[in-house]
Write a protein that holds these residues in place. Structure first.
Motif, short mmCIF file in Angstrom:
data_model
loop_
_atom_site.label_atom_id
_atom_site.label_comp_id
_atom_site.label_asym_id
_atom_site.label_seq_id
_atom_site.Cartn_x
_atom_site.Cartn_y
_atom_site.Cartn_z
N UNK A 55 32.00 17.61 -53.45
CA UNK A 55 32.15 17.32 -52.02
C UNK A 55 30.98 16.48 -51.51
N UNK A 56 29.78 16.73 -52.03
CA UNK A 56 28.62 15.93 -51.64
C UNK A 56 28.85 14.47 -52.02
N UNK A 57 29.27 14.24 -53.25
CA UNK A 57 29.53 12.88 -53.71
C UNK A 57 30.63 12.22 -52.87
N UNK A 58 31.70 12.95 -52.65
CA UNK A 58 32.85 12.42 -51.92
C UNK A 58 32.46 12.05 -50.48
N UNK A 59 31.70 12.91 -49.84
CA UNK A 59 31.29 12.64 -48.45
C UNK A 59 30.32 11.46 -48.38
N UNK A 60 29.45 11.34 -49.36
CA UNK A 60 28.55 10.18 -49.39
C UNK A 60 29.35 8.89 -49.62
N UNK A 61 30.37 8.97 -50.46
CA UNK A 61 31.22 7.80 -50.67
C UNK A 61 31.92 7.41 -49.38
N UNK A 62 32.41 8.40 -48.63
CA UNK A 62 33.03 8.12 -47.33
C UNK A 62 32.02 7.48 -46.38
N UNK A 63 30.79 7.96 -46.40
CA UNK A 63 29.76 7.39 -45.53
C UNK A 63 29.52 5.93 -45.87
N UNK A 64 29.46 5.61 -47.16
CA UNK A 64 29.28 4.22 -47.58
C UNK A 64 30.45 3.37 -47.11
N UNK A 65 31.65 3.90 -47.26
CA UNK A 65 32.84 3.13 -46.83
C UNK A 65 32.83 2.90 -45.32
N UNK A 66 32.49 3.93 -44.56
CA UNK A 66 32.41 3.75 -43.10
C UNK A 66 31.36 2.71 -42.75
N UNK A 67 30.22 2.78 -43.41
CA UNK A 67 29.13 1.87 -43.11
C UNK A 67 29.49 0.42 -43.44
N UNK A 68 30.10 0.21 -44.58
CA UNK A 68 30.36 -1.16 -45.03
C UNK A 68 31.64 -1.74 -44.46
#
Length: 186
Positions: A106-119
Motif C-alpha cells: 500500500x505504501x508503494x501504491x500510494x506513492x505511485x499515485x502521488x507521482x501520477x497526481x504530481x506529474x
C-alpha cells in the motif's frame, strides 16, 4: 479525469461529450509538456521514496521484478496474492506477515499515485491527495506522511503553487482551449 480537470480549471460545460468541441479535443495530437526543474525535483523525491518502498517489497518477497513497477495490473495481481495468502493462512504469525506485506504494498501504491497526481494532474490534485494521506491512519499512509522525502516534495509543490505558477499540463490545456476557442470564432 476530464471532469477533475474541468473542476480544477473552473470549466462548467465547455467539453460536454455531445458537443463538437469534445470531438475536436479527442482528435488532438498528443502534446508532450516539459516539466519545470522544481517539479522534476519533487518527482525525484517521490521516486526515491518509491524506490525505498520497492526495496522493502523485494525484501519481504513480494516482487522480483525490476524497479519501477508502474503497471496497475501487476500491482493489482500482487495485492490479490497477498489477500489470498491472508485468507488461506490460519497461523497468526503468517497473518501478521501478510498484513505487513499489504502495508508495504500500500505504501508503494500510494506513492505511485502521488507521482501520477504530481506529474499528470495538477498541484491541487497532489495536495488534495497528500491531505487525504494525513487524515488516513493506516500504517502505509502514516509511513508516507512521516517520510522526509514526501514532505520535501509537498513543500516544493506548495512553493510552486504559492508562486502562482500553473501546473505545466494545466497551462498547456488552457492554451489549447484558447486556441480552440479562437478557431471557432474565426
Amino acid at each position: 479525469k476530464i471532469n477533475r480537470v474541468k473542476q480544477n480549471l473552473c470549466l462548467s460545460s465547455w467539453l460536454n461529450p455531445p458537443s463538437r468541441r469534445w470531438d475536436y479535443a479527442r482528435e488532438r495530437e498528443v502534446v508532450w509538456v516539459a516539466l519545470p526543474a522544481a517539479l522534476i525535483e519533487a518527482k525525484g523525491y517521490l521516486w526515491t521514496a518509491m524506490k525505498a518502498a520497492y526495496d522493502e517489497m523485494a525484501r519481504v518477497g513480494l516482487t522480483k521484478d525490476s524497479f519501477p513497477i508502474v503497471s496497475e495490473r501487476a500491482l493489482r495481481e500482487m495485492r490479490g496474492r497477498i489477500l489470498l495468502d491472508l485468507k488461506a493462512t490460519p497461523d497468526e504469525y503468517e497473518k501478521n506477515r501478510c498484513y505487513e506485506m499489504f502495508s508495504i504494498w500500500a505504501t508503494y501504491y500510494k506513492l505511485l499515485k502521488a507521482v501520477r497526481f504530481l506529474v499528470t494532474e495538477s498541484y491541487e490534485e497532489f495536495l488534495r491527495f497528500a491531505e487525504k494521506l494525513t487524515k488516513d491512519k493506516s500504517r502505509a499512509s502514516v509511513r508516507i506522511v512521516e517520510d522526509i522525502l514526501f514532505a520535501a516534495a509537498g513543500e516544493v509543490v506548495k512553493e510552486l503553487r504559492r508562486g502562482g505558477t500553473r501546473h505545466p499540463k494545466q497551462a498547456k490545456l488552457i492554451e489549447l482551449l484558447h486556441e480552440i476557442g479562437a478557431k471557432k470564432r474565426t
